[in-house]
Structures are given as structure tokens and as C-alpha cells.
Design a protein around this motif. Structure first.
Motif, PDB file in Angstrom:
ATOM      1  N   VAL A  72       5.643  -7.625  -1.303  1.00  0.00           N
ATOM      2  CA  VAL A  72       6.787  -6.950  -0.696  1.00  0.00           C
ATOM      3  C   VAL A  72       6.408  -5.504  -0.422  1.00  0.00           C
ATOM      4  O   VAL A  72       5.711  -4.862  -1.218  1.00  0.00           O
ATOM      5  CB  VAL A  72       8.037  -7.024  -1.603  1.00  0.00           C
ATOM      6  N   ASP A  73       6.841  -4.985   0.749  1.00  0.00           N
ATOM      7  CA  ASP A  73       6.551  -3.607   1.145  1.00  0.00           C
ATOM      8  C   ASP A  73       7.535  -3.213   2.237  1.00  0.00           C
ATOM      9  O   ASP A  73       8.024  -4.075   2.969  1.00  0.00           O
ATOM     10  CB  ASP A  73       5.113  -3.474   1.662  1.00  0.00           C
ATOM     11  N   PHE A  74       7.806  -1.895   2.349  1.00  0.00           N
ATOM     12  CA  PHE A  74       8.750  -1.465   3.384  1.00  0.00           C
ATOM     13  C   PHE A  74       8.058  -1.118   4.699  1.00  0.00           C
ATOM     14  O   PHE A  74       8.713  -0.853   5.702  1.00  0.00           O
ATOM     15  CB  PHE A  74       9.586  -0.273   2.902  1.00  0.00           C
ATOM     16  N   ASP A  75       6.717  -1.092   4.712  1.00  0.00           N
ATOM     17  CA  ASP A  75       5.955  -0.740   5.915  1.00  0.00           C
ATOM     18  C   ASP A  75       5.895  -1.942   6.855  1.00  0.00           C
ATOM     19  O   ASP A  75       5.152  -2.896   6.626  1.00  0.00           O
ATOM     20  CB  ASP A  75       4.545  -0.294   5.524  1.00  0.00           C
ATOM     21  N   SER A  76       6.647  -1.893   7.941  1.00  0.00           N
ATOM     22  CA  SER A  76       6.753  -3.041   8.849  1.00  0.00           C
ATOM     23  C   SER A  76       5.436  -3.366   9.532  1.00  0.00           C
ATOM     24  O   SER A  76       5.094  -4.543   9.716  1.00  0.00           O
ATOM     25  CB  SER A  76       7.845  -2.792   9.894  1.00  0.00           C
ATOM     26  N   GLU A  77       4.671  -2.339   9.916  1.00  0.00           N
ATOM     27  CA  GLU A  77       3.396  -2.580  10.591  1.00  0.00           C
ATOM     28  C   GLU A  77       2.398  -3.232   9.643  1.00  0.00           C
ATOM     29  O   GLU A  77       1.658  -4.150  10.031  1.00  0.00           O
ATOM     30  CB  GLU A  77       2.830  -1.262  11.139  1.00  0.00           C
TER      31      GLU A  77
END
Length: 317
Positions: A112-117
Motif C-alpha cells: 500500500v502507498d499513496f504515490d499513484s505513479e
């Protein structure tokens, strides 16, 4: 009234000031935290020049990027145990390099991560990853629990580290392990100005020592299996590289500066070079007098719940 984000104690002392932030040390759990305790958010990280350069390099380098030394301790730990029957969650997974490397070592891997790219690149590798805020993911998770949860260089960025560990606890299987790595606030082989630029808020909202990390997990009824904050050869190598790179840069800058040309410029450059030369000669003393390395590795499990992993032969009794 300002309260500690780990133990909620209201007693603390001022450590330093940096821009609009104050750094306070909790008198109870010893963590150093910022006031205000406010994350700049995903957009700030995307626009910040330091993170832009680092992010662009990591996104472009792919598998050609060398293994980060900041991940060496946690990777070495995972390689020392049997994980083939276990489920792994990597919090702050980025573009999934860590998950991809260990995919075959675990029964399942999730990130899980908030960085969409970065998440797009992770999904292109066929990984099960989610683009969302960590707390929302953990609080809304309803599937079977994870056996090992890695939190690699994330804890220092979150506004509520205690809440994060409590949320992690809810999705951790009985006897499951939490593997955390953070920068070590006790590390001495770095210039104070570099500490402030790279370790102070808004980059990092908390500064951790082995003691404060131990207190965090103790509050949430975890047992510490491993705590490693020792100085490593990688720390020394990085220090040596910084000495020589800094000497070359500062010497060149001084000699090319018209204000310090001639004899004065030569003397200033000679002084810089001499200081770094003797610092290099003093390296053997570092092993004797310095014990703290750049990175802390902490491995913790829930108190009294080690049976399941012991039965699987993952950890020893």
C-alpha cells in the motif's frame, strides 16, 4: 496543550527549532516529535525538489538501481527466517521493488502507498498493491490477517505513529511480526546542517532512537525480538564517500571563487582538505567510540502470541 504522539504525555522539553517547527522530546517515552505535528501531505512530497529528484531516479532506474543500504538490515532479517507459508504486507511499498524481490519467498505479498505513479508501476509487475492512505487501508481491511508487516522508513513521516501501530496490530495474525526500519537520531556521522535538511520536519515529523522505538511497541503490548542500531560498514563507507566528495567540491568552489583567489584561497582549500584527511585517518576510532549506526531495525511481535509462527517453524523458541 501539546501531547506526545506516542504516549500522550504532556511533559516535554524543547530540543531545537527549525523554520515554523519546534522539536520536542517526550519526558516519558523519549521520542522527539515536531510541533505542529502535521504532515505536508502527498502533494508536498510530489512537488518537493528533493523527493522529485529521488523519485525520478528510482522510477527510472528500475531493477538497475543498486540495493539501498537503508534496507539492508530488514532484508537480511527476512532472509534469515522461513517465510514460504506466510503473508506479507509492505506499508509504503512504492513501485514494488521490495515486494517483487521477495514475492517468491512468501505465500502472498501485498503493498500500500499513496504515490499513484509508483503504484501504477507496481501493478504493471503483477503485484497486489493499493493506492490509498495507510490508515484507511488498515482500518478497512477485512481479509485474512498478515503474518509479517514491514514498515520501512514510513513511521517517521506519519502524524500519529501510535495510531498506526495500533491499526497494524489489528491486521496482524497471532504471533505475527512487525519489521520496522527508521533513521537513527543517535547517528553521529553526519553534519548537523544535513540532519536538519533531511531529518527535520516537514520531511520527518518524529526522530527515533532505539529506546523510543522500544517504548512505542511496549505501549502496544509488543515484545521486541530484535533491535539493531549498530554502526555498519555501509555507514562508514558512506561517511568516507561524503568526506572525499565534500573535500573535492569545497576545494574547487574555494579555488574558483574570485573573492578567495590567490594565497587566501589556497590556504582555505588546504585547511578543508587537511581536516577531511585527518578525519579519514581517525576512522578506526569510530568503531571503538561510536556504536550507533544510521538505521535502526526493530522486529516486534505481540506479547504471548508467538506460538503460531513457532509452530510453522518460522521463529525459534
Amino acid at each position: 496543550m501539546v501531547t506526545c504522539p506516542v504516549c500522550s504525555t504532556k511533559e516535554h522539553g524543547l530540543v531545537d527549532k527549525y523554520g515554523d517547527y519546534s522539536l520536542l522530546r517526550c519526558s516519558s517515552c523519549s521520542v522527539v516529535f515536531s510541533e505542529p505535528m502535521k504532515s505536508p501531505g502527498p502533494e508536498w512530497y510530489e512537488k518537493n525538489k528533493f523527493y522529485q529528484v529521488e523519485r525520478q531516479y528510482l522510477l527510472a532506474a528500475g531493477d538497475s538501481a543498486s540495493k539501498s543500504r537503508t534496507k539492508a538490515k530488514d532484508e537480511n532479517f527476512l532472509e534469515s527466517i522461513s517465510c514460504s507459508s506466510l503473508k506479507l504486507l509492505d506499508i509504503g511499498c512504492g513501485k514494488g521493488d521490495f515486494l517483487e524481490k521477495h514475492r517468491k519467498d512468501f505465500a502472498t505479498v501485498t503493498g500500500v502507498d499513496f504515490d499513484s505513479e509508483a503504484i501504477k508501476m507496481a501493478k504493471a509487475k503483477g503485484l497486489e498493491v493499493y493506492c490509498m492512505e495507510i490508515e484507511k487501508f488498515l482500518d478497512g481491511f477485512t481479509q485474512s490477517k498478515f503474518d509479517i508487516i514491514t514498515i520501512r522508513h514510513v513511521l517517521e513521516h506519519v502524524e500519529e505513529p501510535s495510531k498506526l501501530i495500533e491499526s497494524v496490530r489489528k491486521v496482524l495474525s497471532p504471533g505475527g511480526l512487525v519489521v520496522v526500519s527508521v533513521p537513527n537520531a543517535e547517528f553521529k556521522l553526519v553534519r548537523p546542517e544535513d540532519n536538519k535538511i533531511f531529518l527535520y520536519p516537514p520531511h520527518h515529523l518524529t526522530l527515533w532512537s532505539a529506546a523510543s522505538l522500544h517504548n512505542l511497541f511496549k505501549l502496544h503490548k509488543f515484545e521486541i525480538c530484535k533491535m539493531d542500531s549498530s554502526l555498519t560498514t555501509d555507514d562508514i563507507n558512506d561517511y568516507v564517500s561524503t568526506l572525499f566528495a565534500g573535500a573535492a567540491y569545497s576545494t574547487k568552489k574555494i579555488l574558483l571563487d574570485k573573492k578567495h583567489s590567490g594565497l587566501l584561497g589556497f590556504l582555505r582549500a588546504f585547511k578543508r582538505g587537511t581536516v577531511r584527511f585527518f578525519a579519514f585517518l581517525a576512522l578506526p576510532l569510530l568503531w571503538i567510540f561510536l556504536r550507533e549506526g544510521e538505521i535502526i531495525l526493530c522486529v516486534a511481535r505481540l506479547n504471548g502470541q508467538a506460538e503460531s509462527l513457532q509452530q510453522k517453524g518460522v521463529i525459534s523458541k
